[in-house]
Design a protein around this motif. Structure first.
Motif, PDB file in Angstrom:
ATOM      1  N   ASP A 187       0.881  -1.177   0.000  1.00  0.00           N
ATOM      2  CA  ASP A 187       0.000   0.000   0.000  1.00  0.00           C
ATOM      3  C   ASP A 187       0.909   1.215   0.000  1.00  0.00           C
ATOM      4  N   CYS A 188       0.909   1.975  -1.095  1.00  0.00           N
ATOM      5  CA  CYS A 188       1.843   3.104  -1.196  1.00  0.00           C
ATOM      6  C   CYS A 188       1.384   4.320  -0.398  1.00  0.00           C
ATOM      7  N   LEU A 189       0.105   4.352   0.042  1.00  0.00           N
ATOM      8  CA  LEU A 189      -0.389   5.525   0.764  1.00  0.00           C
ATOM      9  C   LEU A 189       0.392   5.813   2.044  1.00  0.00           C
ATOM     10  N   PRO A 190       0.628   4.827   2.942  1.00  0.00           N
ATOM     11  CA  PRO A 190       1.405   5.155   4.146  1.00  0.00           C
ATOM     12  C   PRO A 190       2.769   5.744   3.812  1.00  0.00           C
ATOM     13  N   TRP A 191       3.428   5.211   2.779  1.00  0.00           N
ATOM     14  CA  TRP A 191       4.759   5.696   2.447  1.00  0.00           C
ATOM     15  C   TRP A 191       4.729   7.122   1.900  1.00  0.00           C
ATOM     16  N   THR A 192       3.713   7.476   1.140  1.00  0.00           N
ATOM     17  CA  THR A 192       3.616   8.877   0.687  1.00  0.00           C
ATOM     18  C   THR A 192       3.326   9.787   1.878  1.00  0.00           C
ATOM     19  N   ASN A 193       2.597   9.266   2.880  1.00  0.00           N
ATOM     20  CA  ASN A 193       2.392  10.032   4.109  1.00  0.00           C
ATOM     21  C   ASN A 193       3.713  10.242   4.846  1.00  0.00           C
ATOM     22  N   THR A 345       0.300  12.670  -4.289  1.00  0.00           N
ATOM     23  CA  THR A 345       1.296  11.708  -4.772  1.00  0.00           C
ATOM     24  C   THR A 345       0.670  10.331  -4.936  1.00  0.00           C
ATOM     25  N   CYS A 346      -0.100   9.916  -3.946  1.00  0.00           N
ATOM     26  CA  CYS A 346      -0.763   8.615  -4.006  1.00  0.00           C
ATOM     27  C   CYS A 346      -1.717   8.550  -5.196  1.00  0.00           C
ATOM     28  N   ALA A 347      -2.506   9.598  -5.406  1.00  0.00           N
ATOM     29  CA  ALA A 347      -3.464   9.609  -6.517  1.00  0.00           C
ATOM     30  C   ALA A 347      -2.752   9.568  -7.866  1.00  0.00           C
ATOM     31  N   ILE A 348      -1.630  10.268  -7.983  1.00  0.00           N
ATOM     32  CA  ILE A 348      -0.874  10.273  -9.239  1.00  0.00           C
ATOM     33  C   ILE A 348      -0.348   8.869  -9.540  1.00  0.00           C
ATOM     34  N   ILE A 349       0.226   8.202  -8.532  1.00  0.00           N
ATOM     35  CA  ILE A 349       0.723   6.837  -8.717  1.00  0.00           C
ATOM     36  C   ILE A 349      -0.423   5.914  -9.144  1.00  0.00           C
ATOM     37  N   TYR A 350      -1.562   6.045  -8.482  1.00  0.00           N
ATOM     38  CA  TYR A 350      -2.714   5.200  -8.812  1.00  0.00           C
ATOM     39  C   TYR A 350      -3.140   5.373 -10.267  1.00  0.00           C
ATOM     40  N   LEU A 517     -10.000  17.641   3.497  1.00  0.00           N
ATOM     41  CA  LEU A 517      -9.358  17.192   2.267  1.00  0.00           C
ATOM     42  C   LEU A 517      -9.906  15.826   1.878  1.00  0.00           C
ATOM     43  N   ARG A 518      -9.812  15.536   0.596  1.00  0.00           N
ATOM     44  CA  ARG A 518     -10.286  14.250   0.076  1.00  0.00           C
ATOM     45  C   ARG A 518      -9.096  13.300   0.010  1.00  0.00           C
ATOM     46  N   LYS A 519      -9.156  12.238   0.804  1.00  0.00           N
ATOM     47  CA  LYS A 519      -7.984  11.387   1.016  1.00  0.00           C
ATOM     48  C   LYS A 519      -8.246   9.949   0.561  1.00  0.00           C
ATOM     49  N   PRO A 520      -7.296   9.346  -0.184  1.00  0.00           N
ATOM     50  CA  PRO A 520      -7.414   7.917  -0.479  1.00  0.00           C
ATOM     51  C   PRO A 520      -7.392   7.108   0.814  1.00  0.00           C
TER      52      PRO A 520
END
Length: 536
Positions: A187-193, A345-350, A517-520
């Motif tokens: 899950d890339c979201l924690p790492w972008t955080n 960043t997460c949305a762009i990767i997705y 904010l709108r968050k994944p």
């Protein structure tokens, strides 16, 4: 009348009084907005907007309502949502006299900062002190800090990838990962955080939170009163909390509380557990800033960063910020500089993983422009010559508008007119970015498609430039947009130059939840190194 009878009469009479007041406001129609369509309950009460705000999908619901009712829609007894691209330049314009509404009072914790200050003079004073630190010249000074933490992230992912290709598996200490089919799945979201928090921690407080290195979400707060700038007195009073989770809770609480009338907010905080938990998140987040500022000011340094520039700033009278104000502004920097960057960043990767042909096109540009250069982390000069990178970033910011909801403004004396619709002073207007970013007359019929090429279509450029609203516009626009843009360019260019991303199920949408904010919610991707010969 006995005390018991009085209580019973109050319990029976209070609802009747509340209903009468709301009905009277609707009938008197002080803002002349009764003619506008909208959800039935929203015409009489703030309860409708409060409910959908708490559910975590406000922007999507508002968008569906606009598709049903049209571009002008009533969403509360005093507020009209205007999904008209031309309205951006009117509602949020320089010099139009519009003020932020009472919505922003729910975002105050330590004291009012640049973001939640509603007074025009106070905002002008604060902006004078703060805005210069985000000039293009100042932002370039922060580039080495950004690149340092991007390199740390790449190092961590390379380490995990090396384990993944051997069929390894990681625990929650590394965010949870598994090796399968020659790829690293995580899950890339924690790492972008972690990346965004460490960057803004370094820039705003002089030291990172250490999240990338630890592979964990944690930050220190005072044990005593986490929201008081004077409460920190010793290291024994520190505990660690999950900062990302707290930031999310704070955003949901403040956004939901902000749409409610001021008189009912104390009741909600006292008697409803969901709001009580949110208030604790507000206090914890303030505590993170208090600890970080106290630590930095207790260790004088000559390093140049956001906090040092804030300390050096002075208003027109030559006065610097006091300790509480300095801490409040540092908290604003933490909030604005962490969640927005990580979400984007997460949305762009997705979207690049979901659209492999677009990812291949970006890889081609990166290889042609940066492929022969030694540095593994892109720099500011390099990202200037990457137009398709910019198009990919902009397209993701359009579809996944991090700040997607309409920011409310109070119409000033003299009123405002939008497309022949006149609104008197006191009316609250908001322009929902989520909806105007999906206007087919501006963006084309394929508004839900991730298509970076639309940013090169000459016939759309003017309309898109006028409608694109990732950082708001006017005097209350995001002062840190130069820094945010540079961060995204360096992060995305560096990550995509090094890795190839895939989705296990490309048909699955990116699940989100919206506070302010709108968050994944998560973003599971498969990662493969593009250049096996280059060792980090």
């Amino acid at each position: 009348m006995s005390y018991l009878n009085f209580i019973l009469a109050a319990l029976v009479g209070l609802p009747a009084v509340v209903v009468f007041i709301h009905l009277a406001i609707y009938l008197v129609d002080p803002y002349g907005i009764r003619k506008y369509p909208g959800p039935w309950l929203a015409k009489f009460s703030d309860a409708w907007l409060g409910y959908i705000s708490q559910q975590g999908h406000r922007s999507e619901v508002i968008h569906e309502m606009h598709l049903k009712y049209g571009p002008f829609m009533r969403i509360s007894p005093s507020e009209v949502s205007v999904a008209d691209p031309d309205s951006l330049a009117i509602v949020y314009a320089h010099g139009n006299g519009s003020l932020k509404s009472t919505f922003y009072d729910a975002f105050v914790s330590i004291e009012r900062g640049l973001f939640n200050t509603r007074d025009r003079k106070q905002h002008a004073r604060k902006r004078k002190i703060v805005s210069h630190i985000f000039s293009q010249k100042s932002v370039i000074e922060f580039e080495p800090h950004i690149r340092l933490y991007v390199s740390m992230l790449l190092g961590q992912w390379d380490r995990l990838y090396a384990g993944a290709v051997k069929g390894g598996r990681g625990d929650d200490g590394d965010g949870g990962w598994v090796g399968r089919a020659g790829r690293l799945w995580l899950d890339c979201l924690p790492w972008t955080n972690y990346l965004a928090f460490d960057i803004i921690g370094d820039l705003a407080f002089g030291a990172p939170f250490g999240m990338i290195e630890a592979g964990r979400d944690r930050a220190p707060v005072p044990i005593t009163d986490p929201s008081s700038p004077s409460s920190l007195s010793s290291k024994d009073e520190i505990k660690y909390i999950p900062a990302v989770a707290v930031l999310n809770g704070r955003g949901e609480y403040s956004m939901s509380m902000g749409v409610l009338p001021a008189f009912i907010r104390p009741i909600m905080k006292r008697f409803f557990p969901w709001y009580a938990r949110g208030l604790q998140d507000v206090q914890y987040l303030a505590g993170i800033a208090i600890v970080a500022v106290s630590k930095r000011l207790g260790q004088p340094t000559d390093r140049v960063d956001l906090l040092s520039k804030l300390q050096a700033g002075k208003d027109d009278s030559g006065n610097p910020m006091g300790r509480p104000e300095l801490t409040a502004e540092a908290l604003t920097l933490l909030i604005a500089g962490s969640d927005t960057t990580s979400n984007s960043t997460c949305a762009i990767i997705y979207h690049l993983a979901k659209n492999p042909e677009k990812q291949a096109k970006l890889h081609k540009e990166l290889d042609e422009q940066l492929g022969l250069e030694d540095e593994l982390v892109a720099n500011a000069e390099q990202v200037k010559r990457l137009p398709y990178l910019d198009a990919c970033i902009n397209e993701a910011l359009r579809i996944h508008s991090t700040s997607a909801l309409g920011l409310p403004r109070v119409v000033p004396e003299g009123g405002l007119t939008i497309s022949e619709h006149a609104f008197p002073a006191g009316t609250v207007l908001s322009v929902p970015s989520y909806t105007i970013h999906r206007d087919p007359e501006v963006w084309g019929a394929d508004v839900e498609a991730f298509r970076p090429e639309r940013w090169f279509e000459e016939e759309r450029k003017d309309a898109m430039a006028k409608t694109f609203n990732p950082f708001s516009v006017g005097p209350r626009a995001c002062v840190g947009r130069n820094l945010a843009s540079l961060e995204l360019q360096i992060i995305v260019a560096s990550i995509l130059r090094r890795y190839h991303f895939v989705l296990e199920n490309p048909d699955e949408n990116l699940e989100t939840r919206e506070g302010f904010l709108r968050k994944p919610l998560r973003c599971d991707v498969g990662i493969q190194r593009r250049n096996q010969e280059v060792l980090f």
